[in-house]
Design a protein around this motif. Structure first.
Motif, PDB file in Angstrom:
ATOM      1  N   GLY A  23     -67.399 -69.951 -15.993  1.00 39.89           N
ATOM      2  CA  GLY A  23     -66.001 -70.360 -15.988  1.00 39.89           C
ATOM      3  C   GLY A  23     -65.611 -71.242 -14.822  1.00 39.89           C
ATOM      4  N   ALA A  24     -66.568 -71.663 -14.002  1.00 40.75           N
ATOM      5  CA  ALA A  24     -66.263 -72.455 -12.812  1.00 40.75           C
ATOM      6  C   ALA A  24     -65.701 -73.816 -13.197  1.00 40.75           C
ATOM      7  CB  ALA A  24     -67.511 -72.624 -11.963  1.00 40.75           C
ATOM      8  N   THR A  25     -64.774 -74.310 -12.389  1.00 45.04           N
ATOM      9  CA  THR A  25     -64.156 -75.605 -12.649  1.00 45.04           C
ATOM     10  C   THR A  25     -64.192 -76.478 -11.400  1.00 45.04           C
ATOM     11  OG1 THR A  25     -61.954 -74.776 -12.077  1.00 45.04           O
ATOM     12  CG2 THR A  25     -62.599 -74.663 -14.403  1.00 45.04           C
ATOM     13  N   ALA A  26     -64.020 -77.777 -11.623  1.00 43.32           N
ATOM     14  CA  ALA A  26     -63.902 -78.753 -10.547  1.00 43.32           C
ATOM     15  C   ALA A  26     -62.513 -79.353 -10.614  1.00 43.32           C
ATOM     16  CB  ALA A  26     -64.965 -79.832 -10.688  1.00 43.32           C
ATOM     17  N   ALA A  27     -61.691 -79.115  -9.578  1.00 42.00           N
ATOM     18  CA  ALA A  27     -60.315 -79.607  -9.527  1.00 42.00           C
ATOM     19  C   ALA A  27     -60.277 -80.880  -8.703  1.00 42.00           C
ATOM     20  CB  ALA A  27     -59.396 -78.546  -8.932  1.00 42.00           C
ATOM     21  N   GLU A  28     -59.872 -81.982  -9.308  1.00 44.07           N
ATOM     22  CA  GLU A  28     -59.925 -83.288  -8.666  1.00 44.07           C
ATOM     23  C   GLU A  28     -58.990 -83.374  -7.462  1.00 44.07           C
ATOM     24  OE1 GLU A  28     -60.097 -87.847 -10.262  1.00 44.07           O
ATOM     25  OE2 GLU A  28     -58.379 -86.648 -10.911  1.00 44.07           O
ATOM     26  N   ILE A  29     -59.502 -83.972  -6.374  1.00 40.33           N
ATOM     27  CA  ILE A  29     -58.734 -84.217  -5.160  1.00 40.33           C
ATOM     28  C   ILE A  29     -58.231 -85.655  -5.179  1.00 40.33           C
ATOM     29  CG2 ILE A  29     -58.888 -84.455  -2.639  1.00 40.33           C
ATOM     30  CD1 ILE A  29     -60.999 -82.216  -2.709  1.00 40.33           C
ATOM     31  N   GLU A  30     -57.009 -85.850  -4.753  1.00 42.51           N
ATOM     32  CA  GLU A  30     -56.471 -87.198  -4.627  1.00 42.51           C
ATOM     33  C   GLU A  30     -57.016 -87.830  -3.346  1.00 42.51           C
ATOM     34  OE1 GLU A  30     -52.119 -88.790  -3.599  1.00 42.51           O
ATOM     35  OE2 GLU A  30     -52.221 -87.876  -5.601  1.00 42.51           O
ATOM     36  N   GLY A  31     -57.772 -88.910  -3.473  1.00 42.08           N
ATOM     37  CA  GLY A  31     -58.342 -89.570  -2.305  1.00 42.08           C
ATOM     38  C   GLY A  31     -59.487 -88.780  -1.706  1.00 42.08           C
ATOM     39  N   HIS A  32     -59.582 -88.827  -0.370  1.00 36.86           N
ATOM     40  CA  HIS A  32     -60.669 -88.135   0.311  1.00 36.86           C
ATOM     41  C   HIS A  32     -60.198 -86.738   0.733  1.00 36.86           C
ATOM     42  CE1 HIS A  32     -59.049 -88.312   4.394  1.00 36.86           C
ATOM     43  NE2 HIS A  32     -58.662 -89.544   4.153  1.00 36.86           N
ATOM     44  N   ILE A  37     -55.475 -81.489   1.631  1.00 37.69           N
ATOM     45  CA  ILE A  37     -55.966 -81.672   0.273  1.00 37.69           C
ATOM     46  C   ILE A  37     -54.812 -81.623  -0.725  1.00 37.69           C
ATOM     47  CG2 ILE A  37     -57.318 -80.566  -1.562  1.00 37.69           C
ATOM     48  CD1 ILE A  37     -59.370 -79.845   0.550  1.00 37.69           C
ATOM     49  N   LYS A  38     -54.769 -82.642  -1.570  1.00 36.18           N
ATOM     50  CA  LYS A  38     -53.773 -82.708  -2.639  1.00 36.18           C
ATOM     51  C   LYS A  38     -54.508 -82.875  -3.955  1.00 36.18           C
ATOM     52  CE  LYS A  38     -49.637 -85.166  -4.222  1.00 36.18           C
ATOM     53  NZ  LYS A  38     -48.698 -86.292  -3.938  1.00 36.18           N
ATOM     54  N   LEU A  39     -54.285 -81.949  -4.884  1.00 30.35           N
ATOM     55  CA  LEU A  39     -54.953 -82.000  -6.177  1.00 30.35           C
ATOM     56  C   LEU A  39     -54.171 -82.873  -7.148  1.00 30.35           C
ATOM     57  CD1 LEU A  39     -55.971 -78.243  -6.627  1.00 30.35           C
ATOM     58  CD2 LEU A  39     -57.295 -80.100  -5.608  1.00 30.35           C
ATOM     59  N   THR A  40     -54.901 -83.565  -8.000  1.00 30.58           N
ATOM     60  CA  THR A  40     -54.247 -84.433  -8.991  1.00 30.58           C
ATOM     61  C   THR A  40     -53.772 -83.664 -10.214  1.00 30.58           C
ATOM     62  OG1 THR A  40     -56.300 -84.900 -10.200  1.00 30.58           O
ATOM     63  CG2 THR A  40     -55.778 -86.312  -8.292  1.00 30.58           C
ATOM     64  N   GLY A  41     -54.281 -82.450 -10.399  1.00 31.79           N
ATOM     65  CA  GLY A  41     -53.979 -81.680 -11.596  1.00 31.79           C
ATOM     66  C   GLY A  41     -55.062 -81.792 -12.663  1.00 31.79           C
ATOM     67  N   GLN A  42     -55.991 -82.731 -12.485  1.00 32.01           N
ATOM     68  CA  GLN A  42     -57.099 -82.896 -13.435  1.00 32.01           C
ATOM     69  C   GLN A  42     -58.222 -81.916 -13.102  1.00 32.01           C
ATOM     70  OE1 GLN A  42     -57.605 -85.223 -16.241  1.00 32.01           O
ATOM     71  NE2 GLN A  42     -59.112 -83.582 -16.448  1.00 32.01           N
ATOM     72  N   ARG A  43     -58.693 -81.214 -14.121  1.00 36.53           N
ATOM     73  CA  ARG A  43     -59.789 -80.267 -13.936  1.00 36.53           C
ATOM     74  C   ARG A  43     -60.817 -80.447 -15.035  1.00 36.53           C
ATOM     75  NH1 ARG A  43     -55.682 -77.581 -11.470  1.00 36.53           N
ATOM     76  NH2 ARG A  43     -56.233 -76.215  -9.716  1.00 36.53           N
ATOM     77  N   TRP A  44     -62.064 -80.179 -14.664  1.00 34.46           N
ATOM     78  CA  TRP A  44     -63.146 -80.187 -15.637  1.00 34.46           C
ATOM     79  C   TRP A  44     -63.976 -78.925 -15.455  1.00 34.46           C
ATOM     80  CZ3 TRP A  44     -62.147 -84.367 -12.398  1.00 34.46           C
ATOM     81  CH2 TRP A  44     -61.663 -85.533 -13.023  1.00 34.46           C
ATOM     82  N   ALA A  45     -64.570 -78.463 -16.540  1.00 32.52           N
ATOM     83  CA  ALA A  45     -65.563 -77.401 -16.411  1.00 32.52           C
ATOM     84  C   ALA A  45     -66.707 -77.921 -15.556  1.00 32.52           C
ATOM     85  CB  ALA A  45     -66.067 -76.985 -17.786  1.00 32.52           C
TER      86      ALA A  45
END
Length: 258
Positions: A23-32, A37-45
């Motif tokens: 069930g692990a996911t990768a939550a996208e970071i905005e920039g570096h 850290i600010k997340l974009t809201g986009q996630r992928w398995a």
């Protein structure tokens, strides 16, 4: 926190890795990831993305003979101050990428290491205490070495600098306790190296402070902290895994150069 650099269906991003197992996911970071850290809201398995080298450093600063038993196994004395050398940025590869054996070497060896990633403000002219605050996190590294060329050349540049000779990964762990962390290398499942960071001659803050007196460490630069005893040859077709307790496992296959 685990920070990864990933290839995903729409490109490449830094991401925070959340959860474990299927069930692990990768939550996208905005920039570096070095500032807040600010997340974009986009996630992928996690299974749907590919882990890349977690950072692309401007330079990799390495420390030789930082474990007494490793110095002894190669017939070297323990240095009185850190012995440093550089790997080029072009030697960096990520998890699951191929270590390529150069045709000019008959003795390429693994060296499992704890790697330190420098944070936002870099490191320049720091003392030991200030050096601690310059650390962003930690990852695993394999300081792949053409041992025959190292002995032939005396200095380390060629032996350590081939493309693919610095696997890093699988991610950056920002909260690891590395005072007494197990460092392990397995080749095809056989344990070759097994040591602990507590046996370093110079610990992490001492190394960062020392290097920062010589050269400026930029954000994202990597310092390899030395390898425990047990280094040995790797051959085409083998799989090499480097593990550091509290961080993760970095695995790469070995192939002959084209």
């Amino acid at each position: 926190m685990r920070i990864a650099r990933i290839a995903h269906p729409t490109g490449m991003s830094f991401a925070v890795l959340e959860g474990e197992g299927p069930g692990a996911t990768a939550a996208e970071i905005e920039g570096h990831p070095f500032a807040q850290i600010k997340l974009t809201g986009q996630r992928w398995a996690l299974d749907d993305v590919r882990l890349l080298a977690p950072i692309l450093p401007s330079k990799v600063v390495c420390v030789g003979r930082n474990y007494a038993e490793h110095a002894a196994e190669l017939g070297n004395e323990v240095p009185k101050e850190p012995l440093i050398f550089l790997k080029p940025s072009t030697s960096v590869i990520g998890p699951s990428e191929m270590i390529r054996l150069p045709a000019v070497s008959d003795q390429v060896e693994h060296e499992a290491e704890l790697a330190v990633v420098i944070g936002l403000h870099g490191a320049r002219g720091l003392d030991r205490e200030a050096a601690k605050s310059s650390i962003y996190g930690y990852t695993c590294a394999n300081d792949v070495t053409a041992r025959d060329l190292q002995k032939q050349d005396v200095q380390f540049t060629r032996a350590k600098g081939f493309d693919s000779f610095c696997p890093l990964g699988p991610w950056i762990e920002t909260d690891a306790d590395v005072a007494d962390a197990e460092v392990r290398c397995e080749v095809n499942g056989e344990v070759r190296q097994l040591g602990s960071t507590k046996d370093m001659i110079f610990d992490v803050p001492a190394l960062i402070a020392y290097v920062s007196q010589i050269m400026t460490l930029l954000p994202g630069d990597v310092v390899l902290t030395g390898t425990p005893a047990g280094v040995g040859p790797i051959q085409a077709g083998e799989t090499v895994s480097v593990s550091v307790a509290g961080i993760g496992t970095l695995t790469n296959k070995v192939i002959a150069s084209e």
